[in-house]
Scaffold this active site. Structure first.
Site, PDB file in Angstrom:
ATOM      1  CB  CYS A 179      -0.859  -0.035   1.260  1.00 27.25           C
ATOM      2  SG  CYS A 179      -1.907   1.396   1.499  1.00 27.25           S
TER       3      CYS A 179
ATOM      4  CB  CYS B 275      -3.072   3.820  -5.554  1.00 24.68           C
ATOM      5  SG  CYS B 275      -4.357   2.916  -4.654  1.00 24.68           S
TER       6      CYS B 275
HETATM    7  N1  DGL Z   1      -3.813   0.380  -2.135  1.00 31.21           N
HETATM    8  C1  DGL Z   1      -3.681   1.580  -1.358  1.00 31.21           C
HETATM    9  C2  DGL Z   1      -2.449   2.368  -1.821  1.00 31.21           C
HETATM   10  O1  DGL Z   1      -1.605   1.831  -2.507  1.00 31.21           O
HETATM   11  C3  DGL Z   1      -4.989   2.298  -1.363  1.00 31.21           C
HETATM   12  C4  DGL Z   1      -5.051   3.391  -0.384  1.00 31.21           C
HETATM   13  C5  DGL Z   1      -6.399   3.682   0.140  1.00 31.21           C
HETATM   14  O2  DGL Z   1      -7.003   2.806   0.768  1.00 31.21           O
HETATM   15  O3  DGL Z   1      -6.827   4.837  -0.006  1.00 31.21           O
HETATM   16  O4  DGL Z   1      -2.276   3.517  -1.512  1.00 31.21           O
END
Ligand code: DGL
Length: 263
Positions: free
Chosen positions: A75, A185
């Site tokens: 993440c 993301c």
């Molecule tokens: N997969 C997360 C990232 O890479 C998502 C973040 C979120 O939940 O806003 O930032």
């Protein structure tokens, strides 16, 4: 002392980090993994730094209690806001993911790169630090992908709503002459077909998934933690919400087990 046969732990605010899990399980097919999808608390990108840190600690404790030998913070938002603290708090090695703006800066011919990421990532100190290391002539067009994670978590990847929202973020960047688009993301690789429909093939899409898998292999090797058994790894997924969307993304791997659990 961690055993080589122990699993790699992976967490994300939701199902997006499975894009990283896919790279890791392909590069390291005999490693066991445990994936934590904190979908109940998604999106992280609109939360405060302290909230992101607290959730990252909760996820880490869960994975450490499952005997994970290394943790991948799959993440960008949790990495850019919490990984420094996690590394000081725990002994275990951590691998993080950050938007690949450095590779994009090396590739661009128009000196203009776009980045689509969450607010939490784009406003983090770590992201500012990395941006400041880039050559002064590189222009970065930053766009917050507000609402994209929610639609992916709801299984609406191919919807018209997604198309319209994505267009509203991508068209201004293409009009400004970007020739590289960084996906900041881990949910966004699932949008690549839709993104290509909107921006065409001339803009290169850059994400960090494979680099994270290679770094995971490198760190396991240097810590002598690689699993040397010949059999394929088992993959346990835990999610604290309905598992349908997660299942649609990972169930083609036969060694996957998905459990809904409160955490
Ligand atoms: N997969 C997360 C990232 O890479 C998502 C973040 C979120 O939940 O806003 O930032």
């Amino acid at each position: 002392m961690k055993s080589n046969n122990f699993p790699i732990g992976i967490f994300d605010s939701g199902v997006g980090g499975t894009s990283i899990w896919k790279e890791i399980s392909t590069l390291l097919p005999n490693e066991h993994t445990i994936y934590l999808s904190d979908s109940k608390n998604a999106p992280y990108g609109i939360k405060s730094k302290q909230e992101i840190i607290d959730l990252s600690i909760k996820n880490t404790n869960f994975l450490i209690n499952q005997n994970c030998k290394l943790i991948v913070v799959a993440c960008n938002t949790a990495t850019t806001n919490a990984i420094q603290l996690l590394r000081t708090k725990y002994q275990i090695p951590f691998i993080g993911i950050e938007p690949a703006i450095k590779p994009a800066a090396l590739k661009t011919k128009t000196n203009t790169i776009g980045i689509l990421a969450t607010k939490g990532t784009l406003t983090s100190e770590l992201f500012a630090k990395t941006s400041n290391t880039l050559h002064k002539g590189i222009i970065i067009k930053e766009t917050i992908g507000e609402g994209l994670v929610e639609l992916i978590e709801a299984g609406k990847i191919a919807s018209e709503e997604m198309h319209n929202l994505l267009s509203s973020y991508l068209e201004p960047m293409t009009n400004e002459g970007i020739d590289c688009l960084v996906l900041g993301c881990t949910h966004y690789p699932y949008l690549i077909p839709k993104i290509k429909e909107i921006i065409g093939d001339k803009i290169e899409i850059i994400d960090s998934g494979l680099a994270v898998a290679k770094q995971t292999k490198h760190i396991l090797t240097t810590h002598q933690l690689l699993n040397h058994k010949d059999n394929s790894g088992n993959h346990q997924f835990y999610i604290n919400k309905n598992k349908n969307v997660l299942t649609s993304l990972v169930a083609s791997n036969l060694n996957v087990k998905i459990s809904e659990r409160n955490f």
